[in-house]
Write an enzyme that holds these catalytic residues in place. Structure first.
Site, mmCIF file in Angstrom:
data_model
loop_
_atom_site.group_PDB
_atom_site.id
_atom_site.type_symbol
_atom_site.label_atom_id
_atom_site.label_comp_id
_atom_site.label_asym_id
_atom_site.label_seq_id
_atom_site.Cartn_x
_atom_site.Cartn_y
_atom_site.Cartn_z
ATOM 1 N N GLY A 73 -1.723 4.597 0.165
ATOM 2 C CA GLY A 73 -2.402 6.573 1.578
ATOM 3 C C GLY A 73 -0.899 6.266 2.572
ATOM 4 O O GLY A 73 0.110 5.818 2.598
ATOM 5 N N ASP A 127 -13.500 0.520 14.464
ATOM 6 C CA ASP A 127 -12.598 -0.415 14.011
ATOM 7 C C ASP A 127 -12.235 -0.643 11.876
ATOM 8 O O ASP A 127 -12.003 -1.728 12.016
ATOM 9 C CB ASP A 127 -13.695 -1.397 14.089
ATOM 10 C CG ASP A 127 -15.613 -2.241 13.460
ATOM 11 O OD1 ASP A 127 -15.173 -0.394 12.707
ATOM 12 O OD2 ASP A 127 -16.319 -2.277 13.384
ATOM 13 N N GLU A 170 4.753 -2.875 -7.558
ATOM 14 C CA GLU A 170 3.406 -3.516 -7.402
ATOM 15 C C GLU A 170 2.080 -2.624 -7.256
ATOM 16 O O GLU A 170 1.598 -2.069 -6.211
ATOM 17 C CB GLU A 170 3.839 -4.115 -6.016
ATOM 18 C CG GLU A 170 4.283 -5.117 -5.615
ATOM 19 C CD GLU A 170 4.211 -6.214 -6.786
ATOM 20 O OE1 GLU A 170 3.254 -6.215 -7.682
ATOM 21 O OE2 GLU A 170 4.883 -7.073 -7.142
#
Lengths: 227, 227
Positions: free
Chosen positions: A44, A82, A113
């Site tokens: 992202g 949160d 990765e």
DNA sequence: TCAAAAGTGTTGTCGCTACACCCATGT
DNA sequence: ACATGGGTGTAGCGACAACACTTTTGA
């Protein structure tokens, strides 16, 4: 490319699906910064201030894989207070469907990765990415029934068994071979190329293509595509 | 309430659907500030920095109508660079389904100039709100086929003709009365209350309720709800 | 010749469609 | 008594499910 301003409370995340060796997989990246260093996460990033929203996940996908012109679809937007540990970030989730046959792992700082992981075997993910991933998978599984999107997961030419394998992986159902083939061929949107598989150690299957024009005609006749 | 900080590049817009007098309608507000002063628009607003994303459209709906506990669903997020005239604003669109019978137009500064307008008769809208509205309507029309959400548009007790009327308005199809009733009753999720309509100038219809428990059971049996 | 997957038809069942008339109620 | 919508049954058809064996190919 000149420096561009990021909108720093606003990100996109991509769930990139591929189909390989009979399994539906998704592409994850191992985080190399805090927070949640070392955990797997969805690829992202932030949206640039001078960039259309939908362009951001495509750019990210290109940076990772070198692929362009990929089918992407918005899954939803997640904005619990949160959800990100260090500050308020709202994120838009997209899913992408790629042909693993077209895919070449790009070598670059961003692509280190990267891992294809079976959707049945997803490890603990960073932040709320498990929730985002589940939403994307659910959306894909819903769409499969009403849209021939799963063809974006297959090579241009495929056998009916390939097709069945993908349907079964996505719907979690299993179909009778004869009935499945009748249903697919009756739709009239799969065109026999006349070619066959090569180098298989069993009877070679016929290869088909999806016929977009026939599909559009079918829709215009008001017929549904339903599995 | 203390002043709260708004995230000023990030808004929500609501498409509030209701069903009244045989027509599907949506609630629009007449803008009383620039830009696009005087044009009809979707009710919307910014998200507070200390507020969950999904809470924002509910707050807005409450401010306008006094309604709480309303079914809302995210439609999508729109973020083209030029979608808002004065600066970059990304917006998340929600649709809501309200029972017009429960609804009472609230008197307040926010609620002035609210209008129910038939979805077939929507005037020119401010900004890109026509696109947002169309997306919401399309999403609703898609959901109708697989989810009994349209019950959120009807009073708790309704006749089968009411039900058919809503289905027809949403799907743009028309159904044979006998077949429709058989199909609905065969689903086993509508429960005859034993009561009948009052004060109608024709034979009074039986009133039914949606039976949520039976519906959940039906889903567990793996049966689909499909129209 | 064996292993592995491709390919192929028929029958029963169930759900959908098409279709027209009488009933209850208020004016 | 009339206007308005409520309420009902049947027959034919088409789509789907269940089901097992033969064919091709490479190793």
């Amino acid at each position: 490319m000149a420096e561009r301003t990021e909108i720093d409370n606003f990100s996109i995340d991509c769930v990139i699906f591929g189909f390989d060796k009979g399994e539906l997989k998704a592409l994850f990246i191992k985080r190399n910064t805090e927070p949640d260093f070392g955990q797997m996460a969805l690829p992202g990033g932030f949206v640039y201030l001078d960039e259309d929203l939908d362009a951001a996940p495509m750019r990210r996908l290109y940076d990772l894989t070198g692929l362009t012109n990929i089918y992407m679809k918005q899954v939803g937007t997640f904005g619990k207070l949160d959800r990100y540990p260090t500050r308020r970030v709202i994120t838009v989730v997209y899913y992408a469907l790629v042909r693993v046959s077209d895919y070449s792992m790009k070598v670059g700082p961003d692509a280190s990765e990267l891992h294809w992981i079976s959707v049945n075997n997803v490890p603990k993910l960073a932040f709320d990415h498990r929730e985002l991933f589940d939403a994307a998978l659910a959306k894909l599984q819903e769409q499969v029934h009403i849209d021939p999107i799963l063809l974006k997961l297959l090579p241009k030419e495929f056998s009916l068994s390939d097709l069945q394998e993908v349907y079964e992986a996505l719907t979690l159902e299993s179909f009778d071979k004869r009935n499945f083939r009748k249903r697919m061929l009756n739709l009239g949107v799969f065109h026999d190329t006349g070619r066959k598989q090569k180098n298989v150690s069993h009877r070679a299957a016929r290869l088909y293509r999806f016929d977009k024009k026939a599909y559009k005609k079918m829709l215009k006749r008001g017929q549904m595509f339903a599995i």
